[in-house]
Design a protein around this motif. Structure first.
Motif, PDB file in Angstrom:
ATOM      1  N   ALA A  97       3.784   2.632   0.207  1.00  0.00           N
ATOM      2  CA  ALA A  97       4.087   4.035   0.431  1.00  0.00           C
ATOM      3  C   ALA A  97       3.367   4.656   1.629  1.00  0.00           C
ATOM      4  CB  ALA A  97       3.788   4.838  -0.836  1.00  0.00           C
ATOM      5  N   PRO A  98       2.076   4.350   1.891  1.00  0.00           N
ATOM      6  CA  PRO A  98       1.420   5.003   3.031  1.00  0.00           C
ATOM      7  C   PRO A  98       2.169   4.833   4.341  1.00  0.00           C
ATOM      8  CG  PRO A  98      -0.205   3.940   1.639  1.00  0.00           C
ATOM      9  CD  PRO A  98       1.132   3.531   1.105  1.00  0.00           C
ATOM     10  N   ALA A  99       2.690   3.646   4.592  1.00  0.00           N
ATOM     11  CA  ALA A  99       3.421   3.412   5.840  1.00  0.00           C
ATOM     12  C   ALA A  99       4.724   4.203   5.892  1.00  0.00           C
ATOM     13  CB  ALA A  99       3.713   1.923   5.997  1.00  0.00           C
ATOM     14  N   PHE A 100       5.287   4.531   4.726  1.00  0.00           N
ATOM     15  CA  PHE A 100       6.565   5.224   4.674  1.00  0.00           C
ATOM     16  C   PHE A 100       6.429   6.734   4.458  1.00  0.00           C
ATOM     17  CE2 PHE A 100       7.666   0.864   3.788  1.00  0.00           C
ATOM     18  CZ  PHE A 100       8.877   0.692   4.443  1.00  0.00           C
ATOM     19  N   VAL A 101       5.199   7.185   4.151  1.00  0.00           N
ATOM     20  CA  VAL A 101       4.999   8.615   3.890  1.00  0.00           C
ATOM     21  C   VAL A 101       3.893   9.193   4.766  1.00  0.00           C
ATOM     22  CG1 VAL A 101       4.414  10.353   2.150  1.00  0.00           C
ATOM     23  CG2 VAL A 101       5.834   8.401   1.520  1.00  0.00           C
ATOM     24  N   LEU A 108      11.257  11.014   7.088  1.00  0.00           N
ATOM     25  CA  LEU A 108      10.473  11.087   5.852  1.00  0.00           C
ATOM     26  C   LEU A 108      11.378  11.302   4.647  1.00  0.00           C
ATOM     27  CD1 LEU A 108       7.792  11.188   4.370  1.00  0.00           C
ATOM     28  CD2 LEU A 108       7.584  13.604   4.991  1.00  0.00           C
ATOM     29  N   LYS A 109      12.384  12.150   4.787  1.00  0.00           N
ATOM     30  CA  LYS A 109      13.330  12.371   3.689  1.00  0.00           C
ATOM     31  C   LYS A 109      14.042  11.082   3.315  1.00  0.00           C
ATOM     32  CE  LYS A 109      14.448  17.265   4.464  1.00  0.00           C
ATOM     33  NZ  LYS A 109      15.514  18.205   4.870  1.00  0.00           N
ATOM     34  N   ARG A 110      14.504  10.339   4.335  1.00  0.00           N
ATOM     35  CA  ARG A 110      15.187   9.066   4.055  1.00  0.00           C
ATOM     36  C   ARG A 110      14.251   8.089   3.343  1.00  0.00           C
ATOM     37  NH1 ARG A 110      17.075   9.868   9.387  1.00  0.00           N
ATOM     38  NH2 ARG A 110      15.570   8.350  10.182  1.00  0.00           N
ATOM     39  N   ASN A 111      13.019   8.027   3.812  1.00  0.00           N
ATOM     40  CA  ASN A 111      12.055   7.124   3.177  1.00  0.00           C
ATOM     41  C   ASN A 111      11.793   7.506   1.729  1.00  0.00           C
ATOM     42  OD1 ASN A 111      11.854   5.759   5.576  1.00  0.00           O
ATOM     43  ND2 ASN A 111       9.841   6.560   6.133  1.00  0.00           N
ATOM     44  N   VAL A 170      13.826   9.047  -0.334  1.00  0.00           N
ATOM     45  CA  VAL A 170      14.992   8.667  -1.147  1.00  0.00           C
ATOM     46  C   VAL A 170      14.927   7.183  -1.496  1.00  0.00           C
ATOM     47  CG1 VAL A 170      17.507   8.373  -1.134  1.00  0.00           C
ATOM     48  CG2 VAL A 170      16.489  10.503  -0.290  1.00  0.00           C
ATOM     49  N   ARG A 171      14.561   6.364  -0.528  1.00  0.00           N
ATOM     50  CA  ARG A 171      14.464   4.921  -0.771  1.00  0.00           C
ATOM     51  C   ARG A 171      13.339   4.591  -1.743  1.00  0.00           C
ATOM     52  NH1 ARG A 171      14.880   3.723   5.686  1.00  0.00           N
ATOM     53  NH2 ARG A 171      17.150   4.005   5.891  1.00  0.00           N
ATOM     54  N   LEU A 172      12.195   5.262  -1.585  1.00  0.00           N
ATOM     55  CA  LEU A 172      11.070   5.019  -2.491  1.00  0.00           C
ATOM     56  C   LEU A 172      11.395   5.459  -3.908  1.00  0.00           C
ATOM     57  CD1 LEU A 172       8.006   6.002  -0.278  1.00  0.00           C
ATOM     58  CD2 LEU A 172       8.542   3.740  -1.176  1.00  0.00           C
ATOM     59  N   PHE A 173      12.046   6.616  -4.048  1.00  0.00           N
ATOM     60  CA  PHE A 173      12.446   7.079  -5.381  1.00  0.00           C
ATOM     61  C   PHE A 173      13.405   6.076  -6.028  1.00  0.00           C
ATOM     62  CE2 PHE A 173      11.400  11.604  -4.061  1.00  0.00           C
ATOM     63  CZ  PHE A 173      10.386  11.755  -4.989  1.00  0.00           C
ATOM     64  N   ALA A 174      14.373   5.611  -5.256  1.00  0.00           N
ATOM     65  CA  ALA A 174      15.356   4.658  -5.792  1.00  0.00           C
ATOM     66  C   ALA A 174      14.699   3.336  -6.160  1.00  0.00           C
ATOM     67  CB  ALA A 174      16.474   4.436  -4.769  1.00  0.00           C
ATOM     68  N   MET A 175      13.834   2.837  -5.263  1.00  0.00           N
ATOM     69  CA  MET A 175      13.149   1.569  -5.530  1.00  0.00           C
ATOM     70  C   MET A 175      12.279   1.667  -6.775  1.00  0.00           C
ATOM     71  SD  MET A 175      10.200  -0.352  -3.320  1.00  0.00           S
ATOM     72  CE  MET A 175       9.006   0.843  -3.937  1.00  0.00           C
ATOM     73  N   GLU A 204       7.259  10.690 -10.604  1.00  0.00           N
ATOM     74  CA  GLU A 204       6.225  11.692 -10.331  1.00  0.00           C
ATOM     75  C   GLU A 204       5.224  11.180  -9.300  1.00  0.00           C
ATOM     76  OE1 GLU A 204       2.908  13.879  -9.953  1.00  0.00           O
ATOM     77  OE2 GLU A 204       2.695  11.935 -10.959  1.00  0.00           O
ATOM     78  N   ALA A 205       4.810   9.924  -9.429  1.00  0.00           N
ATOM     79  CA  ALA A 205       3.803   9.364  -8.524  1.00  0.00           C
ATOM     80  C   ALA A 205       4.299   9.318  -7.079  1.00  0.00           C
ATOM     81  CB  ALA A 205       3.405   7.970  -8.981  1.00  0.00           C
ATOM     82  N   ILE A 206       5.572   8.996  -6.876  1.00  0.00           N
ATOM     83  CA  ILE A 206       6.113   8.969  -5.519  1.00  0.00           C
ATOM     84  C   ILE A 206       6.181  10.381  -4.945  1.00  0.00           C
ATOM     85  CG2 ILE A 206       8.140   8.434  -4.111  1.00  0.00           C
ATOM     86  CD1 ILE A 206       6.498   5.997  -5.030  1.00  0.00           C
ATOM     87  N   GLY A 207       6.628  11.343  -5.728  1.00  0.00           N
ATOM     88  CA  GLY A 207       6.658  12.731  -5.272  1.00  0.00           C
ATOM     89  C   GLY A 207       5.275  13.256  -4.949  1.00  0.00           C
ATOM     90  N   ASN A 208       4.293  12.785  -5.690  1.00  0.00           N
ATOM     91  CA  ASN A 208       2.914  13.236  -5.482  1.00  0.00           C
ATOM     92  C   ASN A 208       2.382  12.815  -4.110  1.00  0.00           C
ATOM     93  OD1 ASN A 208       0.496  14.507  -6.719  1.00  0.00           O
ATOM     94  ND2 ASN A 208      -0.379  12.467  -6.464  1.00  0.00           N
ATOM     95  N   LEU A 209       2.943  11.759  -3.537  1.00  0.00           N
ATOM     96  CA  LEU A 209       2.496  11.312  -2.223  1.00  0.00           C
ATOM     97  C   LEU A 209       2.700  12.389  -1.161  1.00  0.00           C
ATOM     98  CD1 LEU A 209       3.882   7.652  -2.243  1.00  0.00           C
ATOM     99  CD2 LEU A 209       1.506   8.361  -2.518  1.00  0.00           C
ATOM    100  N   VAL A 210       3.768  13.169  -1.300  1.00  0.00           N
ATOM    101  CA  VAL A 210       4.019  14.245  -0.347  1.00  0.00           C
ATOM    102  C   VAL A 210       2.996  15.363  -0.525  1.00  0.00           C
ATOM    103  CG1 VAL A 210       5.716  15.922   0.477  1.00  0.00           C
ATOM    104  CG2 VAL A 210       6.471  13.679  -0.318  1.00  0.00           C
ATOM    105  N   VAL A 211       2.651  15.658  -1.774  1.00  0.00           N
ATOM    106  CA  VAL A 211       1.621  16.665  -2.041  1.00  0.00           C
ATOM    107  C   VAL A 211       0.303  16.242  -1.404  1.00  0.00           C
ATOM    108  CG1 VAL A 211       0.337  17.868  -3.857  1.00  0.00           C
ATOM    109  CG2 VAL A 211       2.760  17.362  -4.188  1.00  0.00           C
ATOM    110  N   LEU A 212      -0.042  14.960  -1.539  1.00  0.00           N
ATOM    111  CA  LEU A 212      -1.290  14.462  -0.962  1.00  0.00           C
ATOM    112  C   LEU A 212      -1.212  14.392   0.561  1.00  0.00           C
ATOM    113  CD1 LEU A 212      -2.137  11.581  -3.484  1.00  0.00           C
ATOM    114  CD2 LEU A 212      -3.100  13.886  -3.404  1.00  0.00           C
ATOM    115  N   LYS A 213      -0.051  14.040   1.090  1.00  0.00           N
ATOM    116  CA  LYS A 213       0.115  13.936   2.547  1.00  0.00           C
ATOM    117  C   LYS A 213      -0.241  15.251   3.225  1.00  0.00           C
ATOM    118  CE  LYS A 213       3.759  13.430   6.057  1.00  0.00           C
ATOM    119  NZ  LYS A 213       3.101  12.485   6.970  1.00  0.00           N
ATOM    120  N   TYR A 214       0.218  16.347   2.639  1.00  0.00           N
ATOM    121  CA  TYR A 214      -0.010  17.660   3.243  1.00  0.00           C
ATOM    122  C   TYR A 214      -1.212  18.396   2.624  1.00  0.00           C
ATOM    123  CZ  TYR A 214       4.496  16.869   5.444  1.00  0.00           C
ATOM    124  OH  TYR A 214       5.523  16.328   6.184  1.00  0.00           O
TER     125      TYR A 214
END
Length: 420
Positions: free
Chosen positions: A281-285, A294-297, A299-304, A352-362
């Protein structure tokens, strides 16, 4: 491993090597946790095993209090200061964390002595709580220094070695028919051993001296900075253990032992699956600045992640009876049905964990705090209603509702932050 170090970019090589060691450490910890749980469950029986799990739950609720001045504050401070300041940075963080840990341990022991919990739970917790004197003050501080170097290998090796030795000592105590209350002290011994190894490594890297010193200005900064993140983490861990805290007041310790056995395996499954997803995830977020990309990534992470969790949960659901019998023995057959439902929690937990990466990113610290407060409130309300009616299954519904609440906050923030 050597192939990784041949990368043209030394930072990338170090990061990849770290990922490999992290994966090995996580797999080792998961395997050891399952082995130890199986040994203790068979030896203690459902009633005392339930008390053991409840003691661990109490520790995991208390321990976040010692996480003041987290890595999100300490690591950037180390990186942004000169090497000559490292001793002051680490020494000031150590004093703060040790002070808080001593207070937390003393309050815990006083609460146990005052009869705040079941006597056997208290005896188990008394040993487990000593880990607070080592985890954040020593292990956490040195590990932050290692993170600043992008070199976690010493900590991971020490952790793996200590975990394997701990498993051997648990087996020895089981063979010696040791008192149930004695096992908690093994966890304290493990933390002390890792602390000693890491401090020795730090001293060796710094010419044979520790060199930590107290700086009043840094101490005040660490005491105030990161408070919101700290409170958010406390709420998160309280949410993760709220099911067992509330269930313990409604069912016997034997029934709690069955529920905890199922959740012990389930939490290890979730940890493994999330580790695999978050490793890339770090490389993709974190490193992506273009919003559309970032949006495309995401979507892929959520699906994966969803696909991984669903596939894994389906397999574990089908094998639940076999897995519970092999790990915990015939006395825990009642945990199989709980486990079948529990594994599906990995789906909302992963999302939830994948969505949380955006919270941590910013670094959206107030969003993080609001999210876990909301999840905690939702889980508490659902548990209050459902546990009284369907006991362990009600606790699972409460967890699921909390995960959905947390994920909904993530999605709202992502939509707000990445609007274009």
């Amino acid at each position: 491993m050597k192939a990784l170090t041949r990368s043209g970019n030394p930072d990338v090589a170090r990061a990849l090597t770290n990922i490999v060691w992290l994966g090995l450490e996580r797999l080792t910890q998961i395997a050891v946790a399952i082995v130890i749980s199986g040994l203790l469950a068979r030896y203690l029986g459902p009633d005392d095993f339930g008390k053991w799990q409840y003691a661990n739950t109490l520790l995991l609720v208390i321990a976040p209090i010692t996480w003041v001045c987290g890595a999100e504050i300490l690591v950037p401070t180390i990186v942004n200061r000169t090497p000559a300041d490292t001793g002051a940075v680490l020494g000031s963080a150590f004093v703060l964390r040790m002070s808080v840990s001593i207070v937390a341990l003393c309050v815990t022991w006083i609460w146990i002595a005052a009869g705040g919990t079941d006597p056997m739970v208290g005896l188990m917790l008394a040993g487990l709580a000593v880990t607070m004197l080592f985890r954040e003050p020593f292990i956490g501080v040195v590990n932050s220094w290692l993170q600043s170097l992008t070199y976690s290998k010493p900590q991971l090796i020490a952790s793996m070695a200590a975990a394997i030795v701990k498993a051997a000592l648990v087996f020895a105590l089981v063979r010696a028919a040791a008192a149930p209350s004695s096992f908690g002290w093994l966890w304290a011994l493990e933390a002390a051993a890792i602390s000693a190894a890491l401090v020795a490594y730090y001293v060796r890297r710094h010419g044979g001296t520790l060199g930590w010193r107290f700086d009043r200005a840094l101490f005040r900064h660490f005491a105030s900075a990161g408070t919101v993140f700290w409170l958010g983490l406390i709420c998160m861990y309280l949410f993760l253990k709220l099911d067992r805290l509330m269930l313990a007041h409604r069912v016997s310790f034997a029934e709690l032992g069955l529920y905890s056995a199922a959740q012990q395996l389930n939490e290890n499954w979730i940890a493994l699956a999330l580790m695999l997803a978050q490793t890339i995830a770090p490389a993709f977020v974190y490193r992506v600045q273009d919003t559309a990309r970032l949006k495309r990534n995401l979507v892929r992470l959520f699906a994966m992640t969803a696909a991984l969790m669903i596939a894994g949960a389906a397999v574990l659901d089908a094998l639940a009876g076999f897995i519970i019998a092999r790990v915990f023995g015939p006395n825990y057959a009642g945990a199989a049905d709980i486990f079948r439902w529990a594994v599906w929690l990995s789906v909302p937990a992963g999302i939830e964990a994948i969505g949380n990466l955006v919270v941590l990113k910013y670094q959206a610290k107030y969003v993080l705090l609001a999210k876990w407060l909301f999840a905690l409130a939702v889980a508490f309300a659902v548990n209050w209603f459902a546990i009284a009616r369907i006991e362990g299954y009600g606790a699972l519904i409460g967890l699921a509702a909390g995960y959905v609440a947390a994920a909904s906050v993530n999605f709202y923030y992502i939509r707000f932050r990445l609007r274009a």
